[in-house]
Scaffold this active site. Structure first.
Site, PDB file in Angstrom:
ATOM      1  N   ASP A 167       0.736  -1.292   0.050  1.00  0.00           N
ATOM      2  CA  ASP A 167      -0.011   0.057  -0.010  1.00  0.00           C
ATOM      3  C   ASP A 167       0.972   1.106  -0.033  1.00  0.00           C
ATOM      4  OD1 ASP A 167      -1.401  -2.195   1.618  1.00  0.00           O
ATOM      5  OD2 ASP A 167      -2.946  -1.313   0.911  1.00  0.00           O
ATOM      6  N   ASP A 196      -1.255  -2.632  -4.067  1.00  0.00           N
ATOM      7  CA  ASP A 196      -1.893  -1.121  -3.918  1.00  0.00           C
ATOM      8  C   ASP A 196      -0.510  -0.573  -4.288  1.00  0.00           C
ATOM      9  OD1 ASP A 196      -4.449  -1.626  -3.703  1.00  0.00           O
ATOM     10  OD2 ASP A 196      -4.613  -0.854  -1.734  1.00  0.00           O
ATOM     11  N   TYR A 199      -1.802   4.201  -6.404  1.00  0.00           N
ATOM     12  CA  TYR A 199      -2.933   5.118  -5.975  1.00  0.00           C
ATOM     13  C   TYR A 199      -3.329   6.226  -7.043  1.00  0.00           C
ATOM     14  CZ  TYR A 199      -3.050   2.538  -1.615  1.00  0.00           C
ATOM     15  OH  TYR A 199      -3.328   1.586  -0.554  1.00  0.00           O
ATOM     16  N   ASN A 233      -6.682  -3.753  -4.798  1.00  0.00           N
ATOM     17  CA  ASN A 233      -7.952  -2.993  -5.342  1.00  0.00           C
ATOM     18  C   ASN A 233      -7.550  -1.648  -5.756  1.00  0.00           C
ATOM     19  OD1 ASN A 233      -7.394  -2.433  -2.366  1.00  0.00           O
ATOM     20  ND2 ASN A 233      -8.974  -1.118  -2.290  1.00  0.00           N
ATOM     21  N   HIS A 234      -6.671  -1.035  -5.490  1.00  0.00           N
ATOM     22  CA  HIS A 234      -6.198   0.062  -6.330  1.00  0.00           C
ATOM     23  C   HIS A 234      -5.687  -0.248  -7.660  1.00  0.00           C
ATOM     24  CE1 HIS A 234      -7.427   3.111  -3.358  1.00  0.00           C
ATOM     25  NE2 HIS A 234      -7.090   2.276  -2.571  1.00  0.00           N
ATOM     26  N   HIS A 318      -3.546  -9.351  -1.273  1.00  0.00           N
ATOM     27  CA  HIS A 318      -3.760  -8.071  -0.775  1.00  0.00           C
ATOM     28  C   HIS A 318      -4.547  -8.187   0.471  1.00  0.00           C
ATOM     29  CE1 HIS A 318      -3.750  -3.863  -0.719  1.00  0.00           C
ATOM     30  NE2 HIS A 318      -5.048  -3.559  -1.012  1.00  0.00           N
ATOM     31  N   HIS A 327     -11.859  -0.572  10.092  1.00  0.00           N
ATOM     32  CA  HIS A 327     -12.039  -0.590   8.697  1.00  0.00           C
ATOM     33  C   HIS A 327     -11.468  -1.692   7.714  1.00  0.00           C
ATOM     34  CE1 HIS A 327     -12.749   2.905   6.191  1.00  0.00           C
ATOM     35  NE2 HIS A 327     -11.726   2.430   5.189  1.00  0.00           N
ATOM     36  N   HIS A 328     -12.213  -2.034   6.751  1.00  0.00           N
ATOM     37  CA  HIS A 328     -12.273  -3.124   6.062  1.00  0.00           C
ATOM     38  C   HIS A 328     -12.176  -4.446   7.064  1.00  0.00           C
ATOM     39  CE1 HIS A 328     -10.305  -0.906   2.854  1.00  0.00           C
ATOM     40  NE2 HIS A 328      -9.280  -0.780   3.639  1.00  0.00           N
ATOM     41  N   HIS A 355      -3.491  -3.905   2.553  1.00  0.00           N
ATOM     42  CA  HIS A 355      -4.944  -3.298   2.170  1.00  0.00           C
ATOM     43  C   HIS A 355      -5.203  -2.443   3.550  1.00  0.00           C
ATOM     44  CE1 HIS A 355      -8.801  -2.890   0.623  1.00  0.00           C
ATOM     45  NE2 HIS A 355      -9.543  -3.846   1.437  1.00  0.00           N
ATOM     46  N   VAL A 356      -5.135  -3.017   4.879  1.00  0.00           N
ATOM     47  CA  VAL A 356      -5.453  -2.531   6.038  1.00  0.00           C
ATOM     48  C   VAL A 356      -4.045  -1.551   6.337  1.00  0.00           C
ATOM     49  CG1 VAL A 356      -6.020  -2.644   8.412  1.00  0.00           C
ATOM     50  CG2 VAL A 356      -6.797  -4.175   6.827  1.00  0.00           C
ATOM     51  N   HIS A 357      -4.299  -0.214   6.421  1.00  0.00           N
ATOM     52  CA  HIS A 357      -3.360   0.681   6.684  1.00  0.00           C
ATOM     53  C   HIS A 357      -2.736   0.718   7.918  1.00  0.00           C
ATOM     54  CE1 HIS A 357      -5.133   2.522   2.544  1.00  0.00           C
ATOM     55  NE2 HIS A 357      -4.371   1.322   2.602  1.00  0.00           N
TER      56      HIS A 357
HETATM   57 FE   LIG Z   1      -6.052  -1.935  -0.781  1.00  0.00          FE
END
Ligand SMILES: [Fe+2]
Ligand SMILES: *[C@@H]1O[C@H](CO)[C@@H](O)[C@H](O)[C@H]1NC(C)=O
Ligand SMILES: *[C@@H]1O[C@H](CO)[C@@H](O)[C@H](O)[C@H]1NC(C)=O
Ligand SMILES: *[C@@H]1O[C@H](CO)[C@@H](O)[C@H](O)[C@H]1NC(C)=O
Ligand SMILES: *[C@@H]1O[C@H](CO)[C@@H](O)[C@H](O)[C@H]1NC(C)=O
Length: 468
Positions: A167, A196, A199, A233-234, A318, A327-328, A355-357
């Site tokens: 990410d 990711d 972005y 996903n990005h 990911h 989140h997520h 994915h999870v930042h």
């Molecule tokens: Fe992601």
């Protein structure tokens, strides 16, 4: 009725006691480190990291990845901005006078009203193991030279050091993450990138110029050591309102991977061997249910892994299967239901995700006892199950995720929202060392770490000792 009352009361008491016990024996550590909540901005396009190399049509965005199944091949990719130019790579071993040539291909794509520059991909094969190679791309006075070191020959006791980045994006924090990875005394030799990348899709019309700037930014690392790609996903870049209906279009044109050499039919899932590791890359955003191409490939792939040859079995995808950030939360649940049983069965050592930042590491846990009638749907400690590590804290413009599920679930051993990267340092066939490094610490400081005992060797020891 009186007796019932007593019954209900004592059940209530018992429930409190059990809940209380659960609370006090909840998961591991939730770091109390206090961070600022500021979201980091993308570096402006005139930043030093995005500088275009001098010279007419000079090659830029140079990046390499493994180019075959065993590590004797490298895919070299780069972009020429003005005209196609040459797709030729000249390369030579450090101790050799003999210059070899390989010719690749050039591709372009359009994305709404964006036209890509000329994207070159050239695979060079049959290299010597454990050898430094120089390579040159470009022609005339716009030639550029780089180098890489091939991995040692595949084998069980071969030490190797992987970096882990996810990410990443292109903010000032992204730049700090990359600098910390480069400056880490553990010296990663190849990066497992957990998805990711740029972005670019955060910009209007997914401004693909940000794909170009991202590739110029990371060139300083990825031109010299392979990054093993997985799509997040990005990377989907699905924009049907503007006629962009081909998922992963910019990503798959820009980032070639050696998927055919592992019998895969898609660049979004594939495998490689590198030193003593067998790495399986999966796609969280492609069909993965039963009978799908990804499922069929994985089912034929897992039994092929020869743990006497590559004891370390690593899965990269990911979206995490275990994450206790709000989140997520549970986004990876359908994939977990589908695949966790196989990861346990085939003794996957570790699953790396992004994915999870934030950062999170689980204990060795599994949750595969459930069938539709038995109600057994809680993760339990399982010494022969994978460790799940979320390393989505590369530093993109969406910022960190602070909200955690409370109390910390028992599967979660350590969690902290700080930017950073990881190092997976394989020592031999039985031991590897994982460390997570935060950007706010010195380069050598470990925020969290874990010794891994190889699951294949551990389980063969266990079965030896139980047979006595
Ligand atoms: Fe992601
Ligand atoms: C693409 O379209 C957008 C929105 O209409 C516009 O702002 C932009 O300048 C266009 N870019 C090019 C390269 O034509
Ligand atoms: C990015 O990091 C590099 C290495 O630390 C530094 O030289 C450069 O100035 C940084 N650029 C930006 C825009 O932060
Ligand atoms: C597995 O790898 C070992 C060590 O390289 C080798 O001796 C053995 O023949 C391999 N097994 C299979 C089934 O290929
Ligand atoms: C493997 O590496 C670990 C950690 O460095 C070490 O303790 C162990 O002795 C090594 N095993 C062998 C067989 O060398």
């Amino acid at each position: 009725m009186g007796t019932n009352r007593v019954g209900v009361g004592s059940v209530y008491l018992l429930a409190c006691l059990i809940l209380g016990a659960l609370r006090s024996c909840n998961g591991g550590i939730s770091s109390s480190y206090a961070r600022s909540n500021s979201i980091s901005a993308d570096m402006p396009l005139n930043s030093d990291v995005f500088a275009v190399p001098p010279g007419y049509n000079s090659p830029q965005q140079v990046h390499i990845t493994q180019g075959d199944h065993e590590g004797k091949g490298v895919i070299i990719s780069w972009v020429t901005p003005d005209e196609p130019g040459s797709s030729e790579v000249i390369y030579w071993a450090e101790n050799s006078e003999l210059k070899k040539h390989a010719v690749g291909t050039v591709v372009t794509y359009k994305y709404y009203n964006y036209s890509s520059p000329y994207i070159h991909h050239c695979t060079i094969k049959n290299l010597e193991y454990d050898t430094k190679y120089f390579y040159e791309v470009g022609i005339g006075n716009a030639k550029r030279q780089f180098w890489f070191i091939t991995p040692p020959e595949v084998g069980p006791d071969v030490p190797y050091t992987f970096g882990l980045i996810g990410d990443l994006g292109q903010t000032f924090d992204s730049n700090r993450t990359l600098t910390h990875y480069e400056s880490n005394p553990a010296k990663g030799k190849a990066v497992l990138f957990v998805g990711d990348l740029s972005y670019a899709d955060a910009y209007p019309l997914h401004d693909n110029n940000r794909w170009d700037s991202w590739a110029r930014f990371v060139e300083r690392s990825v031109a010299y050591q392979p990054w093993i790609w997985s799509a997040g996903n990005h990377e989907i870049d699905f924009l049907p309102e503007y006629g962009e209906t081909e998922p992963f279009k910019p990503y798959t044109h820009r980032y070639y991977v050696p998927y055919k050499s592992s019998g895969s039919t898609s660049p979004l899932w594939y495998s490689i061997k590198r030193a003593s590791a067998y790495i399986i890359v999966m796609s969280s955003y492609s069909a993965y249910g039963m009978y799908t191409p990804q499922y069929k490939w994985l089912m034929s792939e897992l039994p092929k892994v020869n743990r006497s040859e590559t004891p370390w079995l690593i899965v990269v995808m990911h979206c995490p299967l275990y994450s206790s950030y709000v989140h997520h939360y549970m986004e990876g649940e359908t994939m977990r239901v589908m695949y966790e049983q196989y990861f346990v069965q085939y003794k996957v050592d570790v699953v790396f995700s992004g994915h999870v930042h934030a950062y999170e590491r689980t204990g060795r846990v599994s949750n595969i006892a459930y069938n539709i009638e038995n109600g057994l749907c809680t993760p339990r400690n399982d010494g022969l199950a994978p460790v799940y590590i979320t390393i989505g804290d590369g530093g993109n413009q969406e910022g960190l995720l602070y909200e955690m599920v409370d109390p910390q679930p028992r599967y979660s051993a350590y969690r902290e929202p700080s930017y950073g990267h990881g190092i997976f340092d394989i020592k031999n066939k039985t031991h590897a060392y994982f460390a997570w490094h935060r950007n706010q610490d010195g380069y050598a400081v470990e925020g969290d770490s874990l010794w891994f005992e190889n699951l294949y060797w551990k389980s063969s020891q266990d079965s030896l000792s139980t047979s006595f």
